[in-house]
Design a protein around this motif. Sequence first.
Motif, PDB file in Angstrom:
ATOM      1  N   THR A   1       0.829  -1.197   0.000  1.00 39.99           N
ATOM      2  CA  THR A   1       0.000   0.000   0.000  1.00 39.99           C
ATOM      3  C   THR A   1       0.867   1.251   0.000  1.00 39.99           C
ATOM      4  OG1 THR A   1      -1.720  -1.153   1.245  1.00 39.99           O
ATOM      5  CG2 THR A   1      -1.798   1.249   1.226  1.00 39.99           C
ATOM      6  N   ILE A   2       0.575   2.143  -0.936  1.00 37.36           N
ATOM      7  CA  ILE A   2       1.315   3.403  -1.004  1.00 37.36           C
ATOM      8  C   ILE A   2       0.665   4.411  -0.065  1.00 37.36           C
ATOM      9  CG2 ILE A   2       2.020   5.312  -2.491  1.00 37.36           C
ATOM     10  CD1 ILE A   2       2.033   3.426  -4.827  1.00 37.36           C
ATOM     11  N   LYS A   3       1.472   5.015   0.790  1.00 40.76           N
ATOM     12  CA  LYS A   3       0.986   6.022   1.723  1.00 40.76           C
ATOM     13  C   LYS A   3       1.240   7.413   1.159  1.00 40.76           C
ATOM     14  CE  LYS A   3       1.749   3.183   5.858  1.00 40.76           C
ATOM     15  NZ  LYS A   3       2.410   3.110   7.185  1.00 40.76           N
ATOM     16  N   ARG A   4       0.212   8.220   1.163  1.00 41.10           N
ATOM     17  CA  ARG A   4       0.309   9.589   0.666  1.00 41.10           C
ATOM     18  C   ARG A   4      -0.204  10.558   1.718  1.00 41.10           C
ATOM     19  NH1 ARG A   4       3.418   9.745  -4.039  1.00 41.10           N
ATOM     20  NH2 ARG A   4       2.692   8.175  -5.517  1.00 41.10           N
ATOM     21  N   SER A   5       0.379  11.744   1.716  1.00 39.44           N
ATOM     22  CA  SER A   5      -0.026  12.785   2.655  1.00 39.44           C
ATOM     23  C   SER A   5      -0.417  14.041   1.883  1.00 39.44           C
ATOM     24  CB  SER A   5       1.118  13.103   3.622  1.00 39.44           C
ATOM     25  OG  SER A   5       0.819  14.241   4.407  1.00 39.44           O
ATOM     26  N   ILE A   6      -1.609  14.538   2.152  1.00 45.65           N
ATOM     27  CA  ILE A   6      -2.087  15.786   1.561  1.00 45.65           C
ATOM     28  C   ILE A   6      -2.301  16.792   2.684  1.00 45.65           C
ATOM     29  CG2 ILE A   6      -3.900  16.909   0.209  1.00 45.65           C
ATOM     30  CD1 ILE A   6      -2.263  14.892  -1.373  1.00 45.65           C
ATOM     31  N   VAL A   7      -1.758  17.979   2.519  1.00 47.10           N
ATOM     32  CA  VAL A   7      -1.919  19.046   3.513  1.00 47.10           C
ATOM     33  C   VAL A   7      -2.580  20.245   2.846  1.00 47.10           C
ATOM     34  CG1 VAL A   7      -0.692  20.738   4.939  1.00 47.10           C
ATOM     35  CG2 VAL A   7      -0.013  18.333   4.991  1.00 47.10           C
ATOM     36  N   ALA A   8      -3.544  20.818   3.549  1.00 49.89           N
ATOM     37  CA  ALA A   8      -4.186  22.046   3.081  1.00 49.89           C
ATOM     38  C   ALA A   8      -3.968  23.137   4.118  1.00 49.89           C
ATOM     39  CB  ALA A   8      -5.682  21.829   2.864  1.00 49.89           C
TER      40      ALA A   8
ATOM     41  N   THR B   1      -3.537  10.305   3.980  1.00 51.53           N
ATOM     42  CA  THR B   1      -3.679  11.133   5.176  1.00 51.53           C
ATOM     43  C   THR B   1      -3.917  12.572   4.739  1.00 51.53           C
ATOM     44  OG1 THR B   1      -2.193   9.720   6.463  1.00 51.53           O
ATOM     45  CG2 THR B   1      -2.580  11.947   7.292  1.00 51.53           C
ATOM     46  N   VAL B   2      -4.974  13.187   5.253  1.00 57.33           N
ATOM     47  CA  VAL B   2      -5.302  14.571   4.899  1.00 57.33           C
ATOM     48  C   VAL B   2      -5.330  15.410   6.179  1.00 57.33           C
ATOM     49  CG1 VAL B   2      -7.014  16.135   3.918  1.00 57.33           C
ATOM     50  CG2 VAL B   2      -6.638  13.888   2.871  1.00 57.33           C
ATOM     51  N   ARG B   3      -4.594  16.510   6.170  1.00 59.89           N
ATOM     52  CA  ARG B   3      -4.604  17.436   7.305  1.00 59.89           C
ATOM     53  C   ARG B   3      -4.888  18.845   6.784  1.00 59.89           C
ATOM     54  NH1 ARG B   3       0.471  16.803  11.175  1.00 59.89           N
ATOM     55  NH2 ARG B   3      -1.003  17.784  12.615  1.00 59.89           N
ATOM     56  N   VAL B   4      -5.752  19.545   7.488  1.00 56.08           N
ATOM     57  CA  VAL B   4      -6.097  20.931   7.124  1.00 56.08           C
ATOM     58  C   VAL B   4      -5.705  21.837   8.283  1.00 56.08           C
ATOM     59  CG1 VAL B   4      -7.903  22.515   6.389  1.00 56.08           C
ATOM     60  CG2 VAL B   4      -8.023  20.101   5.717  1.00 56.08           C
TER      61      VAL B   4
ATOM     62  N   ILE C   1       4.715  23.706   9.483  1.00 55.47           N
ATOM     63  CA  ILE C   1       5.811  23.744   8.518  1.00 55.47           C
ATOM     64  C   ILE C   1       6.295  22.335   8.189  1.00 55.47           C
ATOM     65  CG2 ILE C   1       8.201  24.473   8.174  1.00 55.47           C
ATOM     66  CD1 ILE C   1       7.550  26.992   9.797  1.00 55.47           C
ATOM     67  N   ASP C   2       6.457  21.508   9.222  1.00 61.72           N
ATOM     68  CA  ASP C   2       6.926  20.138   9.005  1.00 61.72           C
ATOM     69  C   ASP C   2       5.907  19.332   8.202  1.00 61.72           C
ATOM     70  OD1 ASP C   2       9.197  20.722  10.399  1.00 61.72           O
ATOM     71  OD2 ASP C   2       8.602  19.689  12.241  1.00 61.72           O
ATOM     72  N   ALA C   3       4.619  19.560   8.460  1.00 60.20           N
ATOM     73  CA  ALA C   3       3.581  18.847   7.726  1.00 60.20           C
ATOM     74  C   ALA C   3       3.600  19.218   6.250  1.00 60.20           C
ATOM     75  CB  ALA C   3       2.205  19.144   8.328  1.00 60.20           C
ATOM     76  N   VAL C   4       3.792  20.508   5.952  1.00 59.37           N
ATOM     77  CA  VAL C   4       3.879  20.952   4.558  1.00 59.37           C
ATOM     78  C   VAL C   4       5.104  20.346   3.881  1.00 59.37           C
ATOM     79  CG1 VAL C   4       4.239  22.954   3.057  1.00 59.37           C
ATOM     80  CG2 VAL C   4       2.598  23.090   4.938  1.00 59.37           C
ATOM     81  N   ALA C   5       6.233  20.332   4.583  1.00 56.41           N
ATOM     82  CA  ALA C   5       7.462  19.782   4.008  1.00 56.41           C
ATOM     83  C   ALA C   5       7.322  18.300   3.700  1.00 56.41           C
ATOM     84  CB  ALA C   5       8.628  20.018   4.960  1.00 56.41           C
ATOM     85  N   ALA C   6       6.586  17.567   4.541  1.00 58.81           N
ATOM     86  CA  ALA C   6       6.453  16.120   4.372  1.00 58.81           C
ATOM     87  C   ALA C   6       5.306  15.730   3.453  1.00 58.81           C
ATOM     88  CB  ALA C   6       6.256  15.462   5.739  1.00 58.81           C
ATOM     89  N   ALA C   7       4.502  16.695   3.027  1.00 58.83           N
ATOM     90  CA  ALA C   7       3.313  16.390   2.230  1.00 58.83           C
ATOM     91  C   ALA C   7       3.672  16.015   0.799  1.00 58.83           C
ATOM     92  CB  ALA C   7       2.369  17.589   2.230  1.00 58.83           C
ATOM     93  N   ASP C   8       2.901  15.077   0.255  1.00 62.50           N
ATOM     94  CA  ASP C   8       3.051  14.728  -1.157  1.00 62.50           C
ATOM     95  C   ASP C   8       2.350  15.745  -2.046  1.00 62.50           C
ATOM     96  OD1 ASP C   8       4.425  12.023  -1.068  1.00 62.50           O
ATOM     97  OD2 ASP C   8       2.723  11.648   0.248  1.00 62.50           O
ATOM     98  N   GLY C   9       1.368  16.422  -1.493  1.00 66.45           N
ATOM     99  CA  GLY C   9       0.657  17.454  -2.232  1.00 66.45           C
ATOM    100  C   GLY C   9       0.138  18.517  -1.283  1.00 66.45           C
TER     101      GLY C   9
END
Length: 217
Positions: free
Chosen positions: A2-9, A40-43, A70-78
């Motif tokens: 399973t590919i793990k992806r992180s999206i941050v808004a 994973t989606v974080r806003v 800042i760390d969440a944005v840096a680690a986000a895939d999008g």
Amino acid sequence: MTIKRSIVAVAAGLSQPSSTRMLADRLAAAVRQKLDGEITVRVFELRDVAHDITDHLLTGFPSPALKEVIDAVAAADGLIAVSPIFNASYSGLFKSFFDVLGDDVLRDKPVLLGATGGTARHSLALEHALRPMFAYLHAVVAPTAVFAATEDWAAGGRDTRDTRDTLHERIARAGAELAALVAAREPVTVKDPFELTTSFEDLLGGQGRSVTNDLRL
């Protein structure tokens, strides 16, 4: 596997509840719907760290709360970035946040742009203000940027002005574009700034050779 992806808004709305946050949530949901794997989606609402951003600009040190964003944005895939439009441009809070990001944090990172405003006349700010800024930061910006005016929300996402796409359709198209950009890339790996690039054995070996050479001299 399973590919793990992180999206941050990040949403730079100032009021609560905020139409800027609403748009960020809708865009994040649209991206998540189009991505396969473990998502994973974080806003984040920048108003919650507004004072921290100002302190960081003055001192150069982020608070724990701001560092988390800042760390969440840096680690986000999008990244989804949404700002209210004031005086035909992004808000000062929005710009200040991206001013405190580290160098190259957004380089080659897929980004979806969104904005909110009182009338559709402000929609051009997406193209003449937001898009150039993210191009300068070397981000990969999705072709479709989404603007939501007050009347768009009042119409429930249905555009009653003419035959243009509805807000719902624009969100769906933009979400699909960002999802495609994310899927085409390997998952982001963030380097530990304290990670040693040379083993202790090599360091000791090099130190030993240096001492030996000094003795020979």
